[in-house]
Design an enzyme around this catalytic site. Structure first.
Site, PDB file in Angstrom:
ATOM      1  N   ARG A  45     -55.465  -5.972  29.485  1.00 25.54           N
ATOM      2  CA  ARG A  45     -56.430  -4.877  29.316  1.00 25.54           C
ATOM      3  C   ARG A  45     -57.601  -5.170  30.248  1.00 25.54           C
ATOM      4  NH1 ARG A  45     -60.075  -8.056  28.718  1.00 25.54           N
ATOM      5  NH2 ARG A  45     -61.425  -6.270  28.315  1.00 25.54           N
ATOM      6  N   GLY A  46     -58.530  -4.214  30.324  1.00 27.40           N
ATOM      7  CA  GLY A  46     -59.612  -4.315  31.294  1.00 27.40           C
ATOM      8  C   GLY A  46     -59.215  -3.509  32.520  1.00 27.40           C
ATOM      9  N   ALA A  47     -60.144  -2.691  33.026  1.00 26.73           N
ATOM     10  CA  ALA A  47     -59.793  -1.706  34.052  1.00 26.73           C
ATOM     11  C   ALA A  47     -59.131  -2.314  35.301  1.00 26.73           C
ATOM     12  CB  ALA A  47     -61.037  -0.895  34.425  1.00 26.73           C
ATOM     13  N   ARG A  85     -52.586   4.439  29.513  1.00 23.98           N
ATOM     14  CA  ARG A  85     -53.974   4.506  29.040  1.00 23.98           C
ATOM     15  C   ARG A  85     -54.749   5.466  29.947  1.00 23.98           C
ATOM     16  NH1 ARG A  85     -56.914  -0.891  27.566  1.00 23.98           N
ATOM     17  NH2 ARG A  85     -57.959   0.557  26.130  1.00 23.98           N
ATOM     18  N   GLN A 192     -62.870  -7.736  21.696  1.00 24.31           N
ATOM     19  CA  GLN A 192     -62.754  -8.356  23.033  1.00 24.31           C
ATOM     20  C   GLN A 192     -63.886  -9.347  23.284  1.00 24.31           C
ATOM     21  OE1 GLN A 192     -62.406  -5.075  22.408  1.00 24.31           O
ATOM     22  NE2 GLN A 192     -61.013  -4.083  23.835  1.00 24.31           N
ATOM     23  N   ASP A 233     -65.069   1.383  33.119  1.00 24.38           N
ATOM     24  CA  ASP A 233     -63.689   1.881  33.242  1.00 24.38           C
ATOM     25  C   ASP A 233     -63.591   3.058  34.189  1.00 24.38           C
ATOM     26  OD1 ASP A 233     -63.839   0.490  30.450  1.00 24.38           O
ATOM     27  OD2 ASP A 233     -61.747   0.481  31.117  1.00 24.38           O
ATOM     28  N   ASN A 243     -67.410   3.113  29.535  1.00 22.97           N
ATOM     29  CA  ASN A 243     -67.072   1.706  29.266  1.00 22.97           C
ATOM     30  C   ASN A 243     -66.759   1.605  27.773  1.00 22.97           C
ATOM     31  OD1 ASN A 243     -66.766  -1.051  30.188  1.00 22.97           O
ATOM     32  ND2 ASN A 243     -68.602  -1.538  29.043  1.00 22.97           N
ATOM     33  N   LYS A 244     -66.431   0.409  27.353  1.00 28.06           N
ATOM     34  CA  LYS A 244     -66.022   0.160  25.962  1.00 28.06           C
ATOM     35  C   LYS A 244     -66.964   0.814  24.958  1.00 28.06           C
ATOM     36  CE  LYS A 244     -63.109  -1.377  24.819  1.00 28.06           C
ATOM     37  NZ  LYS A 244     -61.974  -0.466  24.468  1.00 28.06           N
TER      38      LYS A 244
HETATM   39  O1  MRU Z   1     -59.930  -1.406  26.006  1.00 33.30           O
HETATM   40  P1  MRU Z   1     -60.170  -2.440  27.061  1.00 33.30           P
HETATM   41  O2  MRU Z   1     -60.261  -3.829  26.540  1.00 33.30           O
HETATM   42  O3  MRU Z   1     -59.208  -2.294  28.213  1.00 33.30           O
HETATM   43  O4  MRU Z   1     -61.613  -2.061  27.627  1.00 33.30           O
HETATM   44  C1  MRU Z   1     -62.163  -2.847  28.630  1.00 33.30           C
HETATM   45  C2  MRU Z   1     -63.545  -2.464  28.987  1.00 33.30           C
HETATM   46  O5  MRU Z   1     -64.106  -1.527  28.475  1.00 33.30           O
HETATM   47  C3  MRU Z   1     -64.185  -3.250  30.094  1.00 33.30           C
HETATM   48  O6  MRU Z   1     -65.554  -3.355  29.900  1.00 33.30           O
HETATM   49  C4  MRU Z   1     -63.915  -2.535  31.420  1.00 33.30           C
HETATM   50  O7  MRU Z   1     -62.560  -2.269  31.581  1.00 33.30           O
HETATM   51  C5  MRU Z   1     -64.389  -3.313  32.575  1.00 33.30           C
HETATM   52  S1  MRU Z   1     -63.403  -4.734  32.840  1.00 33.30           S
HETATM   53  C6  MRU Z   1     -63.875  -5.531  34.226  1.00 33.30           C
END
Ligand code: MRU
Length: 344
Positions: A45-47, A85, A192, A233, A243-244
């Site tokens: 996970r993470g963009a 996603r 996270q 994201d 973002n999250k």
């Molecule tokens: O749902 P996730 O864990 O994929 O969400 C991740 C985030 O919101 C991060 O802050 C974002 O992707 C930036 S990661 C460098």
């Protein structure tokens, strides 16, 4: 160094982020369906990390495909990966990059196409690490020496191919000799921050303090936080940032308390096709992530739940956006377009 995702002769190997910190185990995806499942189920996970995974997913999909009707197969592979996603634009950016290359090579023999796509996916991974290091160099001077940085979610090595975006800026500041502590929001519901950010910072010996999400305002008001740094994201042309979930609350509380709020993200996170954040699709995840914590039910059976995985922070709360090409400030309509053009 933490190895989030790698291409191997066995397949695409990922550290299983659903198991950290209890276990450090690795998952091997041997076909593109398994890569798609890993993205969907948050093994990765993470963009930026899901962008790399998608690129490798396309490569493994083409490598394993029967060459007959390859165009249609590539479309199906890309569609399945794109359907995993919706919010992080890096996923679509990586798929488009792979698809474009396929378009240029489609007349070649299957083996040559597949080798080129594998090389490209490995390059996407390597470039991501270099991008994060460059972002760190641009962002480190913004971090006050001796201060506490608040972060939300995990925008670290685990959310990328390595080094991280927000945590990359923090790492670069530490490497430049600054003494920095990090407050990590636990980041309900998926945790996270508690599970991944704290694990990662401990790994590197950077002092990390875990707080629950509802404590952030208290510490911002108490003058404990020198600045906030988060990842993104998707960033619209006007600088609105997805973002999250929970990022927006932190940003508003930061502005109210005159604390700088920085967003660190690669240029591939910009979506200049969207004028503002209202068009960013927000993923809605399963209610069980809210009603249950690690399989333990914490709400009555039948509870109605909302579980948006992301929110949008309007640009007026964003002090600056740190990218690998430099730091953008308001007005973002011009500064972000300028940065996007710089690499062309
Ligand atoms: O749902 P996730 O864990 O994929 O969400 C991740 C985030 O919101 C991060 O802050 C974002 O992707 C930036 S990661 C460098």
């Amino acid at each position: 160094m933490i190895e989030t995702i790698q291409w191997t002769t066995e397949g695409v190997v990922m550290i299983d982020q659903t198991r950290i910190p209890a276990e450090e185990t690795y998952v091997t995806c041997r076909d593109y369906h398994q890569v798609a499942d890993a993205i969907r189920s948050m093994v990765i996970r993470g963009a930026p990390a899901i962008g790399v995974a998608a690129a490798m997913g396309v490569a493994i999909g083409v490598a394993k495909a029967d060459p007959a009707n390859l165009d249609a197969k590539v479309d199906a592979i890309c569609a399945e990966l794109a359907g995993t996603r919706p919010t992080a634009v890096n996923l679509f950016w990586a798929i488009d990059r792979m698809k474009k290359l396929y378009g240029e090579l489609r007349h070649l023999p299957h083996a040559e196409i597949s080798e080129a796509l594998i090389r490209e996916a490995i390059l996407v991974r390597e470039e991501d690490i270099a991008i994060n290091r460059a972002m760190g160099q641009h962002g480190a001077p913004l971090i006050p020496d001796g201060g506490i940085v608040l972060t939300h979610c995990n925008a670290g090595a685990l959310a990328t191919a390595g080094y991280g975006t927000a945590l990359g800026v923090i790492r670069a500041a530490v490497e430049s000799g600054k003494k920095i502590g990090v407050y990590a929001d636990e980041t309900r519901p998926f945790l996270q921050g508690a599970r991944l950010t704290v694990w990662e910072l401990q790994h590197d010996g950077i002092p990390a303090t875990l707080i629950t999400d509802n404590m952030a305002g208290h510490f911002l008001h108490a003058g404990k936080i020198a600045c906030v740094v988060v990842g993104a994201d998707r960033i619209a042309a006007n600088g609105d940032v997805a973002n999250k979930i929970g990022t927006y609350s932190v940003a508003v509380l930061a502005k109210e308390n005159n604390v700088p709020f920085y967003v660190a993200a690669p240029v591939s996170t910009l979506d200049l096709t969207l004028a503002d954040g209202s068009g960013i699709p927000i993923e809605e995840r399963a209610g069980a992530e809210v009603t249950h914590v690690f399989g333990v039910q914490v709400a009555p059976t039948g509870t109605d739940v909302k579980n948006p995985a992301f929110d949008v922070t309007p640009n007026r709360y964003v002090t600056a956006i740190i990218t690998e090409r430099g730091v953008a400030r308001a007005p973002y309509e011009t500064s972000l377009r300028e940065l996007a053009r710089n690499g062309k």
